[in-house]
Design an enzyme around this catalytic site. Structure first.
Site: not given
Ligand code: SIN
Length: 558
Positions: A136, A253, A299, A360, A395
């Site tokens: 991620e 997000h 992010r 988010h 975060r």
């Molecule tokens: C996601 O799955 O993109 C969200 C996970 C998160 O907010 O850490």
């Protein structure tokens, strides 16, 4: 630091008038408020040595945790290390992480995850039998343990089942945290809780109170958070005099499905981790020249770039392109997203998906130390309601479930040593007076104000306008009475005001907080967290420890 911004209004001390001598009482050793991963783990761990009362606003399974798709980050891969996880967290946190806290959380991840598996949580495995890891944003390698694209639901359902089966945990559902009860020496003795159908609250006396009430994304019009995420724990802690920190940092997000639904359906970052692209209105991959990690940049970087592209293209969305990943893989790896998109009219293997950023994750909250202690003796906080210093100004993806998991274990270890016992005291309080305002319109007005002026890009003028509008909404609320919608609206306006004032105060840009009138990061003046306490006119400057942001070099960020 520039200190010319006006501080947040203190607001009323209590939501309702009361005298505990005239209320029904309950007693427990440990009161846990909230039933996401933080609350459930705190309750389970404490139930080994204490009588626990778990209070939750709806049913045990209605939480932000349930909606988490991506997974839980942990340095368990063969080529991974705790040091690398620490470094990625620090880089994404943009100089405001507390390194001691980051070290404690990422260092305990492996043990905590093992315990979760022992409780019955199952994570996906690859064909070679090793746990499958997703990548991620902001992670330098695949590190996210997951259960398809419904990791939160898997964790939630498993832990809820264990909690419901425990004789040492009493569960009170549909029960609303009204306020925290403090004795004259300033210690937390429990909370006022409005039980289902009641017209006045119950006084719950506890040796220790653990807030695990989650986030406050509902203060925005466009959010991935469910309707319950109204910042109740943050607002109650503020009214009680606990220090709050990092309130200017609300994470957006990058990819929520752009549809009429509310809340917005999240499209996990793991889809980009698997190779999906972001395209602009000319179907160009716009992240390529912006950051070395392209679509997997932290992010805040991706969300802000999307905002720019939407403005350039004059569209409410950009496009997510997963067509090249193939129907079979998409349906198997991301079954929830696959089906939800089909229901909304998009076949991910053939169609581009319209996505846009959405509020988010609340980085700020109740200031706690590395063991989850707030500044009020007897009051602890874990998970999204807290501001532990793990996340800094932004975060790292999938560090949130990990934070709740690890902090609740740490809190339980403190409680096991201290074995606090409940002590009833008499407390009286006065709530706001006046004719109750209509909570529905107030809620919508708060959301509109926050999305207009306190979103991803902020200015001093916009923030001042928001502060004025929020003050007017607060004044219109009157006395809420024992009505959950009205108390939520009061909590929302409190939290919205705190976010706005903290954003006004921080005259720089860093992580999730971007001021177009102060567009650069300014470490000389602003490398400190801001701690806010009711009644204090200025925030406390909370110094953060120094640790090398090693990954910054690799990402070409500095
Ligand atoms: C996601 O799955 O993109 C969200 C996970 C998160 O907010 O850490």
């Amino acid at each position: 630091m520039d200190t010319s911004a006006e501080g947040p209004a203190a607001g009323p001390r209590y939501l309702l008038g009361f005298d505990t001598a005239a209320l029904d009482n309950r007693e427990c050793d440990v009161l846990v408020v909230g039933s996401g991963i933080a609350g459930l783990v705190a309750a389970l761990q404490a139930s080994r040595f204490a009588h626990v009362l778990l209070v939750t606003k709806r049913d045990v399974s209605q939480t932000n945790t349930w909606y988490a798709q991506g997974g839980i980050a942990g340095a368990v891969g063969e080529t991974d290390s705790v040091e690398l996880h620490l470094s990625d967290t620090l880089v994404v946190g943009q100089g405001l992480c507390e390194p001691e806290v980051v070290g404690a959380v990422v260092g305990e991840a492996r043990d905590a995850l093992r315990d979760l598996v022992a409780l019955g949580v199952s994570f996906d495995h690859s064909r070679n039998g090793r746990v499958a890891l997703a990548r991620e944003g902001g992670h330098s390698l695949p590190r996210v343990l997951h259960s398809g694209d419904a990791t939160g639901a898997q964790v939630q359902d498993t832990l809820s089942g264990v909690v419901r089966g425990s004789h040492a945990i009493e569960v009170l559902e549909d029960a609303f945290l009204v306020d925290l009860l403090l004795s004259e020496d300033g210690s937390c003795r429990g909370a006022l809780v409005l039980e289902p159908g009641a017209t006045r609250p119950t006084a719950v006396w506890a040796g220790a109170t653990v807030l695990a009430t989650g986030g406050s994304g509902q203060v925005y019009r466009v959010t991935t958070n469910p309707r319950i995420a109204t910042g109740d724990g943050i607002a109650a802690a503020w009214r009680a005099g606990a220090e709050l920190a990092d309130m200017e940092f609300m994470q957006f997000h990058p990819t929520a499905l752009d549809s009429a639904a509310s809340p917005k359906f999240l499209i996990t970052e793991a889809l980009r981790g698997d190779g999906a692209y972001l395209l602009d209105c000319e179907e160009h991959r716009f992240m390529l020249g912006v950051h070395p990690l392209a679509e997997l940049a932290p992010r805040d970087v991706v969300s802000r770039e999307i905002e720019k592209v939407m403005a350039r293209c004059g569209r409410p969305n950009v496009w997510l392109d997963a067509r090249h990943l193939g129907a079979e893989h998409l349906a198997q790896r991301f079954p929830t997203i696959w089906q939800t998109c089909l229901d909304a009219g998009y076949d991910l293997s053939r169609d581009l998906l319209p996505v846009a950023p959405a509020a988010h994750y609340m980085v700020g909250g109740v200031f706690v130390d590395v063991d989850g202690r707030s500044t009020i003796p007897g009051l602890f906080a874990s998970g999204e309601v807290s501001a532990s210093g793990l996340h800094g100004a932004n975060r790292l993806a999938s560090n949130s479930l990990l934070e709740g998991l690890v902090f609740s274990r740490r809190i339980a270890r403190v409680l096991e040593r201290e074995r606090p016992k409940s002590q009833a005291v008499r407390v009286t309080g006065e709530g706001p007076t006046g004719v109750p305002g209509a909570p529905g319109p107030a809620r919508a007005a708060i959301q509109q104000t926050m999305s207009t002026f306190v979103g991803m890009t902020r200015t001093g003028a916009g923030l001042r306008a928001a502060a004025d509008e929020l003050a007017a909404i607060a004044a219109s609320l009157g006395g809420p009475g024992p009505n959950v919608d009205a108390m939520e609206a009061r909590n929302m306006v409190t939290v919205a005001g705190l976010i706005t004032h903290a954003a006004l105060y921080r005259r720089e840009s860093r992580g999730t907080h971007f001021r177009s009138d102060f567009p650069t990061r300014d470490d000389k003046q602003w490398r400190a967290r801001l701690g806010w306490t009711r009644g204090a006119s200025e925030p406390r400057q909370i110094a953060v420890g120094v640790a090398p942001e090693a990954g910054a070099v690799a990402f070409g960020l500095e």
